[in-house]
Design an enzyme around this catalytic site. Structure first.
Site, short mmCIF file in Angstrom:
data_model
loop_
_atom_site.label_atom_id
_atom_site.label_comp_id
_atom_site.label_asym_id
_atom_site.label_seq_id
_atom_site.Cartn_x
_atom_site.Cartn_y
_atom_site.Cartn_z
N GLU A 1 -11.40 0.50 -3.53
CA GLU A 1 -10.45 1.19 -2.68
C GLU A 1 -9.16 1.76 -2.96
O GLU A 1 -9.19 1.80 -4.35
CB GLU A 1 -9.92 -0.14 -1.58
N ASP B 1 0.94 -1.20 -0.04
CA ASP B 1 0.01 -0.09 -0.09
C ASP B 1 0.81 1.34 0.09
O ASP B 1 0.77 2.22 0.74
CB ASP B 1 -0.87 0.00 1.25
O1 FUB Z 1 -3.66 -3.06 3.37
C1 FUB Z 1 -5.00 -3.43 3.77
C2 FUB Z 1 -5.81 -2.97 2.69
O2 FUB Z 1 -5.37 -3.68 1.58
C3 FUB Z 1 -5.62 -1.52 2.18
O3 FUB Z 1 -6.02 -0.43 3.09
C4 FUB Z 1 -6.16 -1.99 0.96
O4 FUB Z 1 -6.18 -0.65 0.10
C5 FUB Z 1 -6.04 -3.06 0.10
O5 FUB Z 1 -4.64 -2.78 -0.13
#
Ligand code: FUB
Length: 323
Positions: free
Chosen positions: A222, A15
Site C-alpha cells: 500500500e 499517512d
Molecule cells: O490510515 C489507514 C491506512 O493505513 C492507510 O490508507 C494505509 O496506507 C496505512 O497507512
C-alpha cells in the site's frame, strides 16, 4: 535536519501527502482518533472521520499552521466509513482532494472534493469516481497531465479485483504467484474521473522479473508515492506486513520500475506510510510512527527527516526507530 521531528505533537495525524503550492509546503494527513474499535487485519480500527490540512514556510523548525477540519464524512453524501490516506493536486487555480472512503456497502471508493485554496475547505462531489476502488490515491503531475497511483492489500481491498473488475471470490496470490500490482491511471481533463482504464504498475527485480507475492520484503502492499530525482521516476510504497518503505525507479510515470531498496526500516507501529518532497533546496521524508501513543497502531504521529541520495541516486536508508 538529520534527527526526525514530530510535526503535530497535540494530535494524531498519519499517512502524509505533501506538496509545495506557490512556494509554501502543505501536508495532507489522515486524522487518527481513539474510536474504541478493536484492532483487526481488516483495519476497522482506522475509523477516521475528517481531514485537517497543515502548512509551513519553515519545515526545518517545524512551525506549522493547522487549517482545521477541511472535509468531514458528515458532508459526503455517499459516505459509509473510514477516510484513509488522501492526496491533493492543483490545476488551473483549483485544488482537488482525492480521498478513499468506504461507501454504504462497505466498499472502498475514491472520491474528489474541490477548493479554490490549497488549505481548503474542500467541497465533495456527489459521487465517488466512476470505476474507482481500493485506497491510497497519490497524484503525480507532469506536463499538464495528472496520474493517480492507488491500491492497498488486505483492508485496502485490492485483492478483491482483477483487471479492474470485482471478483466473485477474492483469492490472494501467494508464494511464486506474481504479486498484485499497484495501479496507475491518467485523470480526465476535468480532474473528476479516469481518462482510461487503470493499469498495473509493474515492479521488477534485478533480473527484470516481476516481484512475486511471496517476496514480502519487496512486493507492494500500500501507500504509493511518486517523485522525480535527476530525471528518474521514483515509485515508493509500503510492504505492509513486513513494515518497510521501499522504492523502485523507472523512466516514465507508467513504469515498469526496478526495485532499488529500503527507504525506511520498520517504525514503532504496524503501518508505515510516507511522502517525499523537495522544499527550499532539501529533500525530506514525511512519515508516521506510534511512539507518542505508546505503540497504539491506530494512533499515529507525523514526522519529518531529511532524505539523502548518494552520487548514483540511491536513497540512503533511514532507521525507522531513530528519534
Ligand atoms: O490510515 C489507514 C491506512 O493505513 C492507510 O490508507 C494505509 O496506507 C496505512 O497507512
Amino acid at each position: 535536519m538529520k534527527i526526525p521531528k514530530y510535526l503535530v505533537p497535540d494530535a494524531y495525524m498519519a499517512d502524509p501527502a505533501v506538496h509545495v503550492f506557490d512556494g509554501r509546503l502543505y501536508i495532507y494527513p489522515s486524522h487518527d482518533w481513539e474510536s474504541g474499535i478493536e484492532e483487526n487485519d481488516n483495519g476497522d480500527h482506522f475509523d477516521m472521520k475528517d481531514y485537517h490540512v497543515f502548512s509551513t514556510d519553515d519545515i526545518e523548525n517545524g512551525v506549522l499552521t493547522d487549517h482545521g477540519v477541511v472535509l468531514d464524512t458528515a458532508d459526503i453524501s455517499w459516505a459509509g466509513r473510514q477516510l484513509w490516506d488522501c492526496d491533493v493536486a492543483c490545476k488551473d487555480g483549483k485544488y482537488y482532494m482525492y480521498f478513499p472512503l468506504k461507501d454504504q456497502n462497505d466498499i472502498f471508493r475514491i472520491g474528489v472534493a474541490i477548493s479554490y485554496k490549497p488549505e481548503g475547505p474542500f467541497i465533495p462531489e456527489e459521487n465517488p469516481i466512476k470505476g474507482s476502488y481500493s485506497i491510497d490515491p497519490a497524484i503525480w503531475e507532469e506536463n499538464g497531465e495528472y496520474y493517480m497511483y492507488f491500491g492497498g492489500l488486505w483492508g485496502g481491498q485490492l485483492q478483491r479485483y482483477r483487471n479492474n473488475k470485482a471478483l466473485e471470490c477474492a483469492v490472494q496470490p501467494e508464494g511464486k504467484d506474481l504479486a498484485l500490482c499497484p495501479k496507475v491511471v491518467k485523470l480526465s481533463v476535468d480532474m473528476l474521473g479516469f481518462a482510461e482504464e487503470p493499469r498495473d504498475v509493474l515492479i521488477l527485480d534485478e533480473n527484470g522479473d516481476p516481484l512475486t507475492a511471496g517476496d514480502t520484503e519487496r512486493r507492494f502492499f500500500e501507500a504509493s508515492w511518486m517523485h522525480k530525482y535527476n530525471g528518474k521516476y521514483y515509485f515508493s510504497y509500503s510492504t505492509g506486513d513486513t513494515h518497510l518503505l521501499c522504492y523502485a525507479t523507472g523512466d516514465n510515470p507508467y513504469g515498469p520500475f526496478v526495485y532499488q531498496g529500503v527507504i525506511l526500516t520498520p517504525v514503532i507501529g504496524w503501518t508505515t506510510h510516507h511522502a517525499i518532497a523537495e522544499f527550499k533546496g532539501k529533500w525530506y521524508l514525511f512519515y508516521h510512527d506510534c511512539v507518542p501513543s505508546g505503540g497504539k497502531t491506530w494512533l499515529r504521529s507525523l514526522k519529518v527527516v531529511e532524505l539523502e541520495y548518494d552520487s548514483k541516486g540511491k536513497i540512503k536508508t533511514i532507521e525507522g526507530t531513530l528519534n
